[in-house]
Design a protein around this motif. Structure first.
Motif, PDB file in Angstrom:
ATOM      1  N   THR A  98     -19.575 -79.305   6.986  1.00 16.47           N
ATOM      2  CA  THR A  98     -21.170 -78.504   8.025  1.00 16.47           C
ATOM      3  C   THR A  98     -21.257 -80.413   7.979  1.00 16.47           C
ATOM      4  OG1 THR A  98     -21.658 -76.771   6.645  1.00 16.47           O
ATOM      5  CG2 THR A  98     -22.985 -77.724   7.800  1.00 16.47           C
ATOM      6  N   GLY A  99     -21.457 -80.908   6.967  1.00 14.55           N
ATOM      7  CA  GLY A  99     -21.962 -82.063   7.376  1.00 14.55           C
ATOM      8  C   GLY A  99     -21.136 -83.167   8.669  1.00 14.55           C
ATOM      9  N   CYS A 100     -19.603 -82.766   8.600  1.00 15.04           N
ATOM     10  CA  CYS A 100     -18.978 -83.696   9.252  1.00 15.04           C
ATOM     11  C   CYS A 100     -18.831 -83.449  10.626  1.00 15.04           C
ATOM     12  CB  CYS A 100     -17.583 -82.957   9.234  1.00 15.04           C
ATOM     13  SG  CYS A 100     -16.262 -83.959   9.765  1.00 15.04           S
ATOM     14  N   MET A 101     -19.409 -81.432  10.989  1.00 13.94           N
ATOM     15  CA  MET A 101     -19.377 -81.098  12.308  1.00 13.94           C
ATOM     16  C   MET A 101     -21.033 -81.711  12.727  1.00 13.94           C
ATOM     17  SD  MET A 101     -17.533 -78.975  13.153  1.00 13.94           S
ATOM     18  CE  MET A 101     -15.794 -80.062  11.818  1.00 13.94           C
ATOM     19  N   ALA A 102     -22.192 -81.539  11.837  1.00  8.85           N
ATOM     20  CA  ALA A 102     -23.038 -82.545  11.860  1.00  8.85           C
ATOM     21  C   ALA A 102     -22.959 -84.016  12.170  1.00  8.85           C
ATOM     22  CB  ALA A 102     -24.692 -82.226  11.189  1.00  8.85           C
ATOM     23  N   GLN A 103     -22.389 -84.820  12.089  1.00  8.49           N
ATOM     24  CA  GLN A 103     -22.218 -85.900  12.480  1.00  8.49           C
ATOM     25  C   GLN A 103     -21.720 -85.870  13.654  1.00  8.49           C
ATOM     26  OE1 GLN A 103     -19.191 -88.254  10.239  1.00  8.49           O
ATOM     27  NE2 GLN A 103     -20.073 -90.144   9.919  1.00  8.49           N
ATOM     28  N   LEU A 104     -20.327 -85.307  13.339  1.00 10.48           N
ATOM     29  CA  LEU A 104     -19.976 -85.244  15.013  1.00 10.48           C
ATOM     30  C   LEU A 104     -20.643 -84.656  16.761  1.00 10.48           C
ATOM     31  CD1 LEU A 104     -17.180 -84.624  16.561  1.00 10.48           C
ATOM     32  CD2 LEU A 104     -16.879 -82.492  16.706  1.00 10.48           C
ATOM     33  N   THR A 169     -12.212 -73.954  15.715  1.00 21.00           N
ATOM     34  CA  THR A 169     -10.707 -74.298  15.131  1.00 21.00           C
ATOM     35  C   THR A 169     -10.837 -74.356  13.823  1.00 21.00           C
ATOM     36  OG1 THR A 169     -11.138 -75.832  17.160  1.00 21.00           O
ATOM     37  CG2 THR A 169      -9.403 -76.583  15.078  1.00 21.00           C
ATOM     38  N   GLN A 170      -9.397 -74.043  13.548  1.00 17.83           N
ATOM     39  CA  GLN A 170      -9.263 -73.824  11.929  1.00 17.83           C
ATOM     40  C   GLN A 170      -8.850 -74.787  11.358  1.00 17.83           C
ATOM     41  OE1 GLN A 170      -6.477 -70.871  11.673  1.00 17.83           O
ATOM     42  NE2 GLN A 170      -8.532 -68.553  12.590  1.00 17.83           N
ATOM     43  N   PHE A 171      -9.056 -75.165  10.640  1.00 23.33           N
ATOM     44  CA  PHE A 171      -7.933 -76.347   9.252  1.00 23.33           C
ATOM     45  C   PHE A 171      -8.094 -75.586   8.316  1.00 23.33           C
ATOM     46  CE2 PHE A 171     -11.860 -77.651  11.895  1.00 23.33           C
ATOM     47  CZ  PHE A 171     -11.356 -79.032  12.799  1.00 23.33           C
ATOM     48  N   CYS A 172      -6.643 -75.540   8.228  1.00 19.76           N
ATOM     49  CA  CYS A 172      -6.110 -74.610   6.610  1.00 19.76           C
ATOM     50  C   CYS A 172      -5.321 -75.125   5.994  1.00 19.76           C
ATOM     51  CB  CYS A 172      -4.916 -73.785   7.462  1.00 19.76           C
ATOM     52  SG  CYS A 172      -6.241 -72.380   8.545  1.00 19.76           S
ATOM     53  N   HIS A 173      -4.950 -76.628   6.593  1.00 19.81           N
ATOM     54  CA  HIS A 173      -4.337 -76.843   5.133  1.00 19.81           C
ATOM     55  C   HIS A 173      -4.943 -79.132   5.077  1.00 19.81           C
ATOM     56  CE1 HIS A 173      -1.929 -73.677   4.290  1.00 19.81           C
ATOM     57  NE2 HIS A 173      -1.408 -73.552   6.459  1.00 19.81           N
ATOM     58  N   LEU A 174      -4.205 -79.342   6.200  1.00 24.76           N
ATOM     59  CA  LEU A 174      -4.611 -80.755   6.311  1.00 24.76           C
ATOM     60  C   LEU A 174      -6.124 -81.323   6.000  1.00 24.76           C
ATOM     61  CD1 LEU A 174      -2.290 -82.191   9.147  1.00 24.76           C
ATOM     62  CD2 LEU A 174      -1.757 -82.703   6.692  1.00 24.76           C
ATOM     63  N   ASP A 175      -6.833 -82.075   5.094  1.00 22.85           N
ATOM     64  CA  ASP A 175      -8.184 -82.552   5.292  1.00 22.85           C
ATOM     65  C   ASP A 175      -8.218 -83.936   5.518  1.00 22.85           C
ATOM     66  OD1 ASP A 175      -6.881 -82.730   2.807  1.00 22.85           O
ATOM     67  OD2 ASP A 175      -8.325 -81.625   1.846  1.00 22.85           O
ATOM     68  N   VAL A 176      -7.199 -84.704   5.380  1.00 25.13           N
ATOM     69  CA  VAL A 176      -8.038 -86.273   5.398  1.00 25.13           C
ATOM     70  C   VAL A 176      -7.575 -86.365   6.654  1.00 25.13           C
ATOM     71  CG1 VAL A 176      -6.646 -88.399   4.565  1.00 25.13           C
ATOM     72  CG2 VAL A 176      -6.144 -86.006   3.758  1.00 25.13           C
ATOM     73  N   ILE A 177      -9.060 -87.271   7.379  1.00 23.22           N
ATOM     74  CA  ILE A 177      -9.804 -87.554   8.062  1.00 23.22           C
ATOM     75  C   ILE A 177      -9.351 -89.145   8.690  1.00 23.22           C
ATOM     76  CG2 ILE A 177     -11.272 -87.815  10.450  1.00 23.22           C
ATOM     77  CD1 ILE A 177     -12.599 -85.383   9.489  1.00 23.22           C
ATOM     78  N   ASN A 178      -7.946 -89.625   9.510  1.00 24.00           N
ATOM     79  CA  ASN A 178      -7.763 -90.871   9.213  1.00 24.00           C
ATOM     80  C   ASN A 178      -8.812 -92.026  10.483  1.00 24.00           C
ATOM     81  OD1 ASN A 178      -6.075 -93.119   9.169  1.00 24.00           O
ATOM     82  ND2 ASN A 178      -5.088 -92.899  10.169  1.00 24.00           N
ATOM     83  N   HIS A 179     -10.087 -91.814   9.434  1.00 20.64           N
ATOM     84  CA  HIS A 179     -10.597 -92.687  10.189  1.00 20.64           C
ATOM     85  C   HIS A 179     -12.107 -92.702   9.861  1.00 20.64           C
ATOM     86  CE1 HIS A 179     -13.168 -93.581  14.228  1.00 20.64           C
ATOM     87  NE2 HIS A 179     -12.118 -93.551  14.688  1.00 20.64           N
ATOM     88  N   TYR A 180     -13.558 -93.211  10.348  1.00 21.95           N
ATOM     89  CA  TYR A 180     -14.784 -93.764   9.323  1.00 21.95           C
ATOM     90  C   TYR A 180     -15.336 -92.976   9.142  1.00 21.95           C
ATOM     91  CZ  TYR A 180     -15.991 -96.730  13.161  1.00 21.95           C
ATOM     92  OH  TYR A 180     -16.948 -97.470  13.884  1.00 21.95           O
ATOM     93  N   PHE A 181     -15.350 -91.989  10.889  1.00 25.77           N
ATOM     94  CA  PHE A 181     -16.688 -91.251  10.828  1.00 25.77           C
ATOM     95  C   PHE A 181     -16.028 -89.878  11.163  1.00 25.77           C
ATOM     96  CE2 PHE A 181     -16.594 -93.559  14.899  1.00 25.77           C
ATOM     97  CZ  PHE A 181     -16.891 -92.431  15.211  1.00 25.77           C
ATOM     98  N   CYS A 182     -16.205 -88.350  12.083  1.00 27.43           N
ATOM     99  CA  CYS A 182     -16.101 -87.397  12.402  1.00 27.43           C
ATOM    100  C   CYS A 182     -15.867 -87.631  13.691  1.00 27.43           C
ATOM    101  CB  CYS A 182     -16.707 -86.232  11.845  1.00 27.43           C
ATOM    102  SG  CYS A 182     -16.031 -85.870  10.412  1.00 27.43           S
TER     103      CYS A 182
END
Length: 314
Positions: A98-104, A169-182
């Protein structure tokens, strides 16, 4: 399947932000460096908003647009920088789904709002220089307040649409964002469902926003330059150019950093380069704008001196 039915997009309920650098020895210097940038950004932009609010002779459309730009820069930096600072202090910088979507959502909103605010400021300078006798009518309170309101409404619309489809969008396995924000593109790289609609939306709004704002700025300055060239006195030319020189600098820095991020060939555009250029327009540009407008603007300098003198006598 139960998680999907609950709308949690498979098993991913939180993401790990890689951050700007994974080198342990760089974490403290980077933390101190970006803390300094953030404090200057907050002080500069809130100071600009306060100065414009307290100085009655700055209550003009040009400075109300500048006040709005300072608000956008303050918010954009605040949405991104504190979370980035946290990544320098913790081994695992976790952000909830939820925080990631809010930041985006907020990053897109303020990014789009900045583009259109710079375009509105270019139009304001065009009216002031090319049609000075009609300025008070053309840029009345109703018109410039409607422009500012329209900018925020459209920015929220763009953001709502893009973030709304990201929720699907579905995120089933990968959860590492190669960035410093969403951000949109790093998130889409993790998706396990079809992202065609998301990509079309990003392309459509990026093209629309870039075309409309750049065309407005470019057209405004063609007329401004043509008008300045027709002014006979050197003093008149200098005065006309000075009123828009700060805006030209802000536009060049903002769009230059954006072009460096998004207009590179994919073969050259590594994630490291994308992070560095993102740092520029999410943290450095918000810090620079107040200085550009205060150091190169006589009215702002005079207003600041008056406020400081008023405090001395109190």
């Amino acid at each position: 399947m139960e998680d999907m039915a609950a709308g949690n997009h498979c098993t991913v309920t939180e993401f790990f932000l890689v951050g700007l650098s994974e080198e342990p020895e760089l974490r403290l210097p980077l933390f101190l460096f970006f803390t300094g940038i953030y404090l200057i950004t907050v002080a500069g932009n809130l100071g600009m908003i306060t100065l414009i609010g307290l100085s009655s002779h700055l209550h003009t459309p040009m400075y109300f647009f500048l006040s709005s730009l300072s608000f956008i820069d303050f918010c954009q930096s605040t949405v991104v920088t504190p979370k980035m600072l946290l990544s320098f202090l913790t081994k695992q910088n976790i952000i909830s789904y939820t925080g990631c979507m809010a930041q985006l959502y907020l990053v897109i909103t303020f990014g789009v709002a900045e583009c259109y605010t710079l375009a509105a400021m270019a139009y304001d300078r065009y009216v002031a220089i090319c049609n000075p006798l009609l300025y008070n009518v053309t840029m009345s309170y109703q018109i410039y307040s409607s422009l500012i309101s329209g900018i925020y409404i459209f920015a929220v619309f763009c953001s709502s649409l893009n973030t709304g489809f990201m929720f699907r969008t579905q995120f089933c396995h990968l959860d590492v964002i190669n960035h410093y924000f969403c951000d949109l593109l790093p998130l889409l790289k993790l998706a396990s469902s079809n992202t065609y609609t998301n990509e079309i939306l990003i392309l459509f709004f990026a093209t629309l926003n870039a075309f409309v704002t750049v065309l407005t700025i470019f057209t405004s300055y063609i007329f401004i330059i043509a008008t300045i060239c027709c002014i006979h006195s050197r003093e008149g030319k200098f005065k006309a150019f000075r009123t828009c020189s700060s805006h030209i600098s802000a536009v060049a820095i903002f769009y230059g950093s954006g072009a460096f991020t998004y207009l590179q060939p994919s073969s050259l555009n590594s994630m490291g380069q994308a992070k560095l250029s993102s740092v520029f327009y999410t943290t450095v540009v918000p810090m620079l704008n107040p200085f550009i407008y205060s150091l190169r603007n006589k009215d702002v300098s005079i207003a600041l001196k008056k406020i400081l003198e008023r405090k001395k006598f109190m």
